[in-house]
Design a protein around this motif. Structure first.
Motif, short mmCIF file in Angstrom:
data_model
loop_
_atom_site.label_atom_id
_atom_site.label_comp_id
_atom_site.label_asym_id
_atom_site.label_seq_id
_atom_site.Cartn_x
_atom_site.Cartn_y
_atom_site.Cartn_z
N ILE A 1 23.59 -54.03 -95.29
CA ILE A 1 24.99 -54.45 -95.15
C ILE A 1 25.62 -53.81 -93.92
O ILE A 1 26.40 -54.45 -93.21
CB ILE A 1 25.77 -54.09 -96.44
CG1 ILE A 1 25.30 -54.99 -97.59
CG2 ILE A 1 27.27 -54.24 -96.23
CD1 ILE A 1 25.49 -56.48 -97.34
N ASP A 2 25.30 -52.55 -93.63
CA ASP A 2 25.77 -51.93 -92.38
C ASP A 2 25.36 -52.80 -91.19
O ASP A 2 26.14 -53.02 -90.25
CB ASP A 2 25.14 -50.55 -92.19
CG ASP A 2 25.69 -49.50 -93.15
OD1 ASP A 2 26.76 -49.73 -93.75
OD2 ASP A 2 25.04 -48.45 -93.29
N SER B 1 26.76 -56.56 -102.27
CA SER B 1 26.01 -56.67 -101.01
C SER B 1 25.76 -58.12 -100.58
O SER B 1 24.64 -58.51 -100.33
CB SER B 1 24.67 -55.94 -101.14
OG SER B 1 24.03 -56.27 -102.36
N THR B 2 26.83 -58.91 -100.53
CA THR B 2 26.69 -60.26 -100.00
C THR B 2 27.57 -60.40 -98.76
O THR B 2 28.64 -59.79 -98.68
CB THR B 2 27.10 -61.35 -101.02
OG1 THR B 2 28.53 -61.34 -101.18
CG2 THR B 2 26.41 -61.13 -102.36
N PRO C 1 11.89 -54.51 -89.14
CA PRO C 1 11.30 -53.26 -88.68
C PRO C 1 12.33 -52.20 -88.31
O PRO C 1 12.11 -50.99 -88.53
CB PRO C 1 10.46 -53.65 -87.47
CG PRO C 1 10.55 -55.10 -87.31
CD PRO C 1 11.47 -55.66 -88.33
N MET C 2 13.49 -52.63 -87.77
CA MET C 2 14.53 -51.67 -87.41
C MET C 2 15.11 -51.00 -88.65
O MET C 2 15.28 -49.78 -88.71
CB MET C 2 15.64 -52.37 -86.61
CG MET C 2 16.67 -51.43 -86.03
SD MET C 2 15.99 -50.38 -84.71
CE MET C 2 15.81 -51.57 -83.37
N LEU C 3 15.41 -51.81 -89.67
CA LEU C 3 15.97 -51.27 -90.91
C LEU C 3 14.97 -50.37 -91.64
O LEU C 3 15.34 -49.33 -92.18
CB LEU C 3 16.42 -52.41 -91.82
CG LEU C 3 17.65 -53.19 -91.37
CD1 LEU C 3 17.83 -54.46 -92.21
CD2 LEU C 3 18.90 -52.33 -91.44
N GLU C 4 13.71 -50.78 -91.64
CA GLU C 4 12.71 -49.97 -92.33
C GLU C 4 12.44 -48.66 -91.60
O GLU C 4 12.22 -47.62 -92.23
CB GLU C 4 11.43 -50.80 -92.50
CG GLU C 4 11.63 -51.97 -93.47
CD GLU C 4 10.38 -52.80 -93.70
OE1 GLU C 4 9.40 -52.64 -92.94
OE2 GLU C 4 10.37 -53.60 -94.65
N LEU D 1 31.17 -45.00 -84.14
CA LEU D 1 31.76 -45.74 -83.03
C LEU D 1 32.91 -46.59 -83.55
O LEU D 1 33.05 -46.81 -84.75
CB LEU D 1 30.70 -46.63 -82.37
CG LEU D 1 29.40 -45.94 -81.92
CD1 LEU D 1 28.44 -46.97 -81.33
CD2 LEU D 1 29.71 -44.84 -80.92
N GLY D 2 33.71 -47.10 -82.63
CA GLY D 2 34.84 -47.93 -83.04
C GLY D 2 34.41 -49.16 -83.80
O GLY D 2 35.13 -49.64 -84.69
N THR D 3 33.23 -49.68 -83.49
CA THR D 3 32.74 -50.89 -84.16
C THR D 3 32.14 -50.61 -85.53
O THR D 3 31.69 -51.53 -86.22
CB THR D 3 31.70 -51.59 -83.27
OG1 THR D 3 30.73 -50.63 -82.84
CG2 THR D 3 32.37 -52.22 -82.06
N ASP D 4 32.13 -49.35 -85.96
CA ASP D 4 31.64 -48.99 -87.29
C ASP D 4 32.72 -49.11 -88.36
O ASP D 4 32.45 -48.88 -89.53
CB ASP D 4 31.12 -47.54 -87.31
CG ASP D 4 29.83 -47.37 -86.53
OD1 ASP D 4 28.97 -48.27 -86.62
OD2 ASP D 4 29.69 -46.36 -85.83
#
Length: 351
Positions: free
Chosen positions: A152-153, A226-227, A297-300, A319-322
């Motif tokens: 979700i992030d 988580s949708t 692969p990035m998430l894992e 960051l501001g976009t978080d």
């Protein structure tokens, strides 16, 4: 972090479920299976026989029951054992499994994991666009070895597309992006605007002049647990608020499996190139490359790096976009805390 239970979880696409076959997955740590009754309605029960704990999906459907493939006990849609294959043999009172409220809606099978009396169909997020006339949809699924909140992030901060998905979705307007967040009740919407640039490659066939300057707007609506519904629209540069040049929407429906794995269902829906097999294939190629070969692969790798602790406990630089992902985590924590408190109060009253 514990899983929210009084909510709907996606267990599979409706087209996965055929008569006499089962859809089975682990949801929030519990094995669940869905089958079709003879009237066409779905039923969901715990996917583990109480006799020798064999998964029930290894058996077969007999009328409106599921017969365990090991010793033949049959369980109905309410979870109760209704038949012992040995003539005259008793059916033990304990021969039953949990049943779950289940619905088929928006092309998806939804299972309620909490208190059955609280199961409200109105709480299922709106993904009706997946079945609207005048739109074309392409579906997919992948099992991802990461906590569902990391997925979700990833969806709530789409600045990652510039780098993870650059070949397909990088925008020359990225340095001028604007990020906004809105909240209505427990629904959080993040909006990313990329002004005055040419369209990324993925959207090039959506307009007559792919070289024209446009304002590209990505909007992600999150609903617990988580949708996410992602909407992408483009307007002639400086003309946001009018009729968009195109409107694509995609469903990103994530269901917790374990503490470090999740089911990721996705579907892209567009209002252009209808009935165009080549356009469908382009979407499938993107889903394979973008999700399976790039996001997964990035998430894992992120999950392996974080380990078995919550991301926020490590004190990440923000960051501001978080702002969207932080807001979502706060809302989800508040909902979890409220559920735990309500359960404790109910237990205390019963004592």
């Amino acid at each position: 972090m514990a899983n929210l239970l009084n909510t709907w979880y996606a267990i599979g696409w409706r087209h996965e479920l055929q008569a006499g076959a089962f859809v089975h997955r682990v949801l929030a740590g519990e094995p669940v299976m869905v089958f079709l009754r003879q009237d066409g309605s779905p039923a969901a029960i715990h996917d583990r026989c109480p006799h020798r704990f064999v998964p029930l999906h290894l058996g077969k459907q007999v009328d409106d029951t599921v017969q365990c493939g090991y010793h033949g006990l049959c369980f109905g849609a309410d979870g109760k054992c209704v038949k012992n294959p040995v003539a005259g043999a008793a059916i033990p009172r304990a021969a039953k499994v949990r049943s779950y409220p289940v619905l088929s809606l928006h092309g998806m099978l939804w299972v309620w994991m909490g208190q059955p009396e609280l199961a409200d169909p109105a709480l299922i997020p709106d993904f009706s666009f997946l079945e609207e006339a005048g739109r074309a949809s392409v579906h997919g699924y992948m099992l991802t070895k990461c906590h569902y909140q990391l997925a979700i992030d990833n969806l709530s901060d789409l600045t990652h597309v510039q780098f993870v998905h650059g070949e397909y979705q990088a925008s020359e307007a990225f340095p001028d992006l604007k990020c906004e967040v809105e909240q209505e009740g427990n629904t959080v919407t993040t909006r990313l605007t990329l002004p005055g640039g040419r369209l990324p490659y993925f959207f090039a066939n959506a307009v007559s002049d792919p070289e024209a300057l446009v304002d590209l707007v990505y909007e992600v609506r999150w609903d617990a647990p988580s949708t996410a519904m992602l909407r992408a629209r483009a307007y002639p540069a400086g003309e946001r608020g009018g009729t968009p040049l195109f409107d694509t929407r995609s469903a990103h429906i994530v269901s917790a499996e374990t503490e470090q794995t999740c089911h990721y269902f996705f579907a892209n829906s567009r209002d252009y190139a209808l009935g165009d097999a080549e356009a469908d294939q382009k979407v499938r190629d993107w889903q394979r490359i973008g999700f399976v070969e790039q996001d997964k692969p990035m998430l894992e790798a992120q999950q392996q790096s974080v380990g078995d602790v919550d991301l926020m406990s490590l004190g990440p630089v923000l960051l501001g976009t978080d702002i969207g992902s932080v807001r979502i985590r706060r809302v989800l924590k508040a909902m979890l805390d409220a559920e735990v408190k309500a359960a404790a109060e109910t237990k205390a009253k019963a004592a």
